[in-house]
Scaffold this motif. Structure first.
Motif, PDB file in Angstrom:
ATOM      1  N   PHE A 230      -9.115  30.352   0.767  1.00 21.54           N
ATOM      2  CA  PHE A 230      -9.948  30.608  -0.405  1.00 21.54           C
ATOM      3  C   PHE A 230     -10.900  29.436  -0.655  1.00 21.54           C
ATOM      4  O   PHE A 230     -12.092  29.631  -0.911  1.00 21.54           O
ATOM      5  CB  PHE A 230      -9.060  30.839  -1.627  1.00 21.54           C
ATOM      6  N   GLY A 231     -10.355  28.220  -0.577  1.00 22.71           N
ATOM      7  CA  GLY A 231     -11.216  27.047  -0.726  1.00 22.71           C
ATOM      8  C   GLY A 231     -12.258  26.952   0.371  1.00 22.71           C
ATOM      9  O   GLY A 231     -13.418  26.607   0.121  1.00 22.71           O
ATOM     10  N   GLN A 232     -11.854  27.280   1.586  1.00 25.49           N
ATOM     11  CA  GLN A 232     -12.802  27.260   2.696  1.00 25.49           C
ATOM     12  C   GLN A 232     -13.900  28.296   2.492  1.00 25.49           C
ATOM     13  O   GLN A 232     -15.078  28.041   2.766  1.00 25.49           O
ATOM     14  CB  GLN A 232     -12.059  27.527   4.001  1.00 25.49           C
ATOM     15  N   GLY A 233     -13.519  29.467   1.982  1.00 23.29           N
ATOM     16  CA  GLY A 233     -14.516  30.503   1.739  1.00 23.29           C
ATOM     17  C   GLY A 233     -15.487  30.125   0.638  1.00 23.29           C
ATOM     18  O   GLY A 233     -16.673  30.468   0.704  1.00 23.29           O
ATOM     19  N   LEU A 234     -15.004  29.406  -0.405  1.00 21.75           N
ATOM     20  CA  LEU A 234     -15.903  28.972  -1.470  1.00 21.75           C
ATOM     21  C   LEU A 234     -16.902  27.938  -0.971  1.00 21.75           C
ATOM     22  O   LEU A 234     -18.041  27.881  -1.446  1.00 21.75           O
ATOM     23  CB  LEU A 234     -15.090  28.403  -2.637  1.00 21.75           C
ATOM     24  N   GLN A 235     -16.472  27.101  -0.039  1.00 21.08           N
ATOM     25  CA  GLN A 235     -17.386  26.105   0.511  1.00 21.08           C
ATOM     26  C   GLN A 235     -18.402  26.728   1.456  1.00 21.08           C
ATOM     27  O   GLN A 235     -19.501  26.199   1.619  1.00 21.08           O
ATOM     28  CB  GLN A 235     -16.593  25.024   1.249  1.00 21.08           C
ATOM     29  N   ARG A 236     -18.031  27.832   2.071  1.00 22.17           N
ATOM     30  CA  ARG A 236     -18.940  28.538   2.976  1.00 22.17           C
ATOM     31  C   ARG A 236     -19.249  29.894   2.354  1.00 22.17           C
ATOM     32  O   ARG A 236     -18.624  30.896   2.684  1.00 22.17           O
ATOM     33  CB  ARG A 236     -18.297  28.727   4.354  1.00 22.17           C
ATOM     34  N   LYS A 237     -20.201  29.908   1.440  1.00 18.67           N
ATOM     35  CA  LYS A 237     -20.466  31.116   0.675  1.00 18.67           C
ATOM     36  C   LYS A 237     -20.941  32.264   1.556  1.00 18.67           C
ATOM     37  O   LYS A 237     -20.793  33.437   1.196  1.00 18.67           O
ATOM     38  CB  LYS A 237     -21.497  30.816  -0.410  1.00 18.67           C
ATOM     39  N   GLU A 238     -21.539  31.915   2.694  1.00 21.34           N
ATOM     40  CA  GLU A 238     -21.980  32.979   3.588  1.00 21.34           C
ATOM     41  C   GLU A 238     -20.849  33.490   4.469  1.00 21.34           C
ATOM     42  O   GLU A 238     -21.019  34.472   5.189  1.00 21.34           O
ATOM     43  CB  GLU A 238     -23.134  32.475   4.468  1.00 21.34           C
ATOM     44  N   ASN A 240     -17.723  35.379   4.487  1.00 19.56           N
ATOM     45  CA  ASN A 240     -16.826  36.263   3.747  1.00 19.56           C
ATOM     46  C   ASN A 240     -15.467  36.405   4.411  1.00 19.56           C
ATOM     47  O   ASN A 240     -14.500  36.789   3.756  1.00 19.56           O
ATOM     48  CB  ASN A 240     -17.463  37.644   3.583  1.00 19.56           C
ATOM     49  N   SER A 242     -13.286  34.248   5.525  1.00 21.53           N
ATOM     50  CA  SER A 242     -12.248  33.363   4.984  1.00 21.53           C
ATOM     51  C   SER A 242     -11.743  33.883   3.639  1.00 21.53           C
ATOM     52  O   SER A 242     -10.527  33.856   3.366  1.00 21.53           O
ATOM     53  CB  SER A 242     -12.782  31.939   4.831  1.00 21.53           C
ATOM     54  N   LEU A 243     -12.638  34.355   2.790  1.00 27.72           N
ATOM     55  CA  LEU A 243     -12.222  34.896   1.497  1.00 27.72           C
ATOM     56  C   LEU A 243     -11.390  36.163   1.676  1.00 27.72           C
ATOM     57  O   LEU A 243     -10.387  36.362   0.971  1.00 27.72           O
ATOM     58  CB  LEU A 243     -13.449  35.195   0.635  1.00 27.72           C
TER      59      LEU A 243
END
Length: 520
Positions: A230-238, A240, A242-243
């Motif tokens: 989740f943290g990785q996905g927030l850092q890489r907004k593009e 999806n 990871s989220l």
């Protein structure tokens, strides 16, 4: 000589280790045949007198139990005088509309009875009850020992609950008469959904401890890994994917808390039966959707967009039905939707396998993830539909799937980083070529420009004879343009000297007074 690739060796070693763990876990049930060798089964009767009951042996009481439909028999009375001739129902199993030909319906109450022959010289035994839908009381040799909820003869006097529990008893003349009152007026089917197991108190206690340890390990592991993604996905907004993987981990953590030892009841004992059932039902479907969405975000060209939308619509629709209705309503469609979720999972695994076959970046990890996911899904499906234990095989496939997908994402990110690094080097080389071109061009331009400026200046000043006013204007224009080009060439050369640190700039404040004259 090409250097040895230690990273490739590490990848292959990790892949081999994961494959060995998956193979070993799959072989565990095949190696455990001690129960079948010493057990004699007949309708309503199981003989375990030749079995060895030690601190680790646990035996399932699977088989045909006596079944008294629409009766809650008194355990103190002689059944031969008070009860009708019994029917027989397979345990684990449930009564459903398919059993209506035998006189059973979807909702009702019943008594299960089994006579167990036990070995002598063992002071105490224990039973492990995992899932009886949806209220139960257990009697052994006429004594009420444990239960979950309150079984009744109608919806009004039944209190539904389905907690796992254990109980201890002593044999009477090396026998145990097990009587179980069961009622169900809410769920789509009722009965003993998972195997009831018998062993010594130490063996059952060890089994409880093992299951609880597995539950805590899986819940905590999935939750922490979900937070990481989740943290990785927030850092890489593009990014999806990871989220999506993080949400899958969270839903699986919730699923594990509502199954097996049902830790949610332990940590939140005040939670209602209806609320618990809603979380249990939704986690079963949402997890499959997030796997589908995760795969689509990775391979949009391979995954059908139509199928993804169908998966989204039925998942949202089911969650809406669960949130706005009672368990009596949504449990009737849960099985159909779970089957569709399994179809969705199979299609997802097909897409992953196809991507691995095409040798996508990190295909090693992707292939391992597919194998682990198939094992994990098969284990959950067997528990839901066949009543096998959730930990019939060691629970390594779920964590290995998440680990493999995490390594796959890491491989993709590493590949993207290397690609960006190579592009940066190419850009740096192009920039250096550009600077060299400008430097060379500027150097070559400076000599002819100086000649143009000097010649035009001398002609402007009349060295070649007097000029007409129009000629002087033309010479002035040539001279001004040449000087501007000369200043530009000088600036380019100074910039190159600064880049190569051949000119040092000294920063400081400069006053305008006395330097600008009458500037406004």
């Amino acid at each position: 000589m090409k250097p040895f690739d230690y990273s490739l060796l590490a990848k292959r070693t990790l892949a081999l280790l994961c494959i060995c763990l998956l193979a070993a876990s799959a072989l565990v049930p095949l190696l455990d045949n001690s129960a079948s060798e010493c057990t004699s089964r007949n309708p309503g009767y199981i003989d375990l007198s030749t079995c060895t009951f030690d601190d680790s042996a646990v035996f399932p009481l699977d088989g045909e139990w006596e079944f008294y439909w629409q009766q809650l028999l008194d355990p103190q009375e002689n059944l031969s005088r008070t009860a009708e001739a019994p029917a027989y129902l397979t345990v684990p199993g449930t009564w459903t509309p398919r059993t209506e030909a035998s006189g059973f319906s979807r909702y009702g109450y019943a008594t299960y009875r089994l006579l167990v022959q036990l070995p002598p010289d063992i002071p105490a035994f224990a039973l492990k009850v995992t899932s009886i839908r949806f209220a139960s009381l257990v009697f052994v040799n006429g004594n009420l020992l444990e239960g979950s909820g309150i079984p009744g003869i109608s919806r009004q006097n039944t209190e539904p609950r389905n907690n796992p529990y254990s109980l201890t008893f002593s044999a009477k003349n090396n026998k145990a008469e097990i009587l179980i009152h069961v009622s169900n007026f809410t769920y789509t089917n009722g009965g003993i959904a998972e195997s009831i197991r018998i062993g010594t108190p130490a063996a059952i206690g060890a089994m409880d401890q093992r299951n609880s340890t597995y539950d805590i390990f899986l819940v905590a592991g999935f939750a922490f890994i979900g937070l990481y993604f989740f943290g990785q996905g927030l850092q890489r907004k593009e990014d999806n994917s990871s989220l999506q993987l993080a949400m899958y981990c969270f839903t699986i953590a919730l699923y594990m808390m509502t199954h097996s030892e049902k830790l949610l009841f332990e940590y939140f004992p005040s939670i209602s039966y209806e609320g618990f059932s809603k979380l249990q039902a939704m986690s079963s479907v949402i997890g499959f959707y997030f796997v589908s969405s995760y795969t689509y975000s990775l391979f949009p060209s391979l995954y059908s967009r139509l199928f993804r939308w169908i998966t989204l619509i039925y998942s949202l629709g089911f969650c809406l039905i669960v949130l706005t209705s009672t368990i009596t309503v949504y449990s009737r469609v849960a099985s159909i939707l779970l089957i569709f979720s399994l179809i969705s999972a199979c299609y997802t695994f097909y897409v992953m396998a196809k991507a691995a076959w095409r040798r996508e970046t990190g295909s090693y990890y992707l292939l391992i993830g597919v194998v682990a996911a198939i094992m994990f899904t098969s284990s959950l499906s067997a528990n839901l539909f066949l009543g096998t234990g959730l930990y019939a095989i060691p629970p390594v496939s779920g964590p290995i799937f998440v680990l493999a997908e995490g390594l796959f994402l890491s491989a993709r990110h590493a590949h993207a980083y290397q690609t960006i690094k190579q592009l940066s080097l190419q850009l740096e080389r192009k920039d250096r070529d550009k600077d060299e071109f400008l430097l060379k061009t500027s150097t070559q331009l400076r000599t002819p420009l100086n000649a143009i400026i000097n010649i035009s200046l001398s002609m402007y000043e009349g060295a070649g004879g007097p000029l007409t006013p129009s000629q002087r204007e033309d010479m002035r224009l040539i001279l001004g343009t040449g000087r501007r080009l000369a200043f530009l060439v000088r600036d380019i050369l100074d910039y190159e000297q600064i880049k190569r640190q051949r000119i040092t700039l000294h920063w400081g404040a400069v006053g305008y007074s006395g330097r600008c004259g009458n500037c406004n």
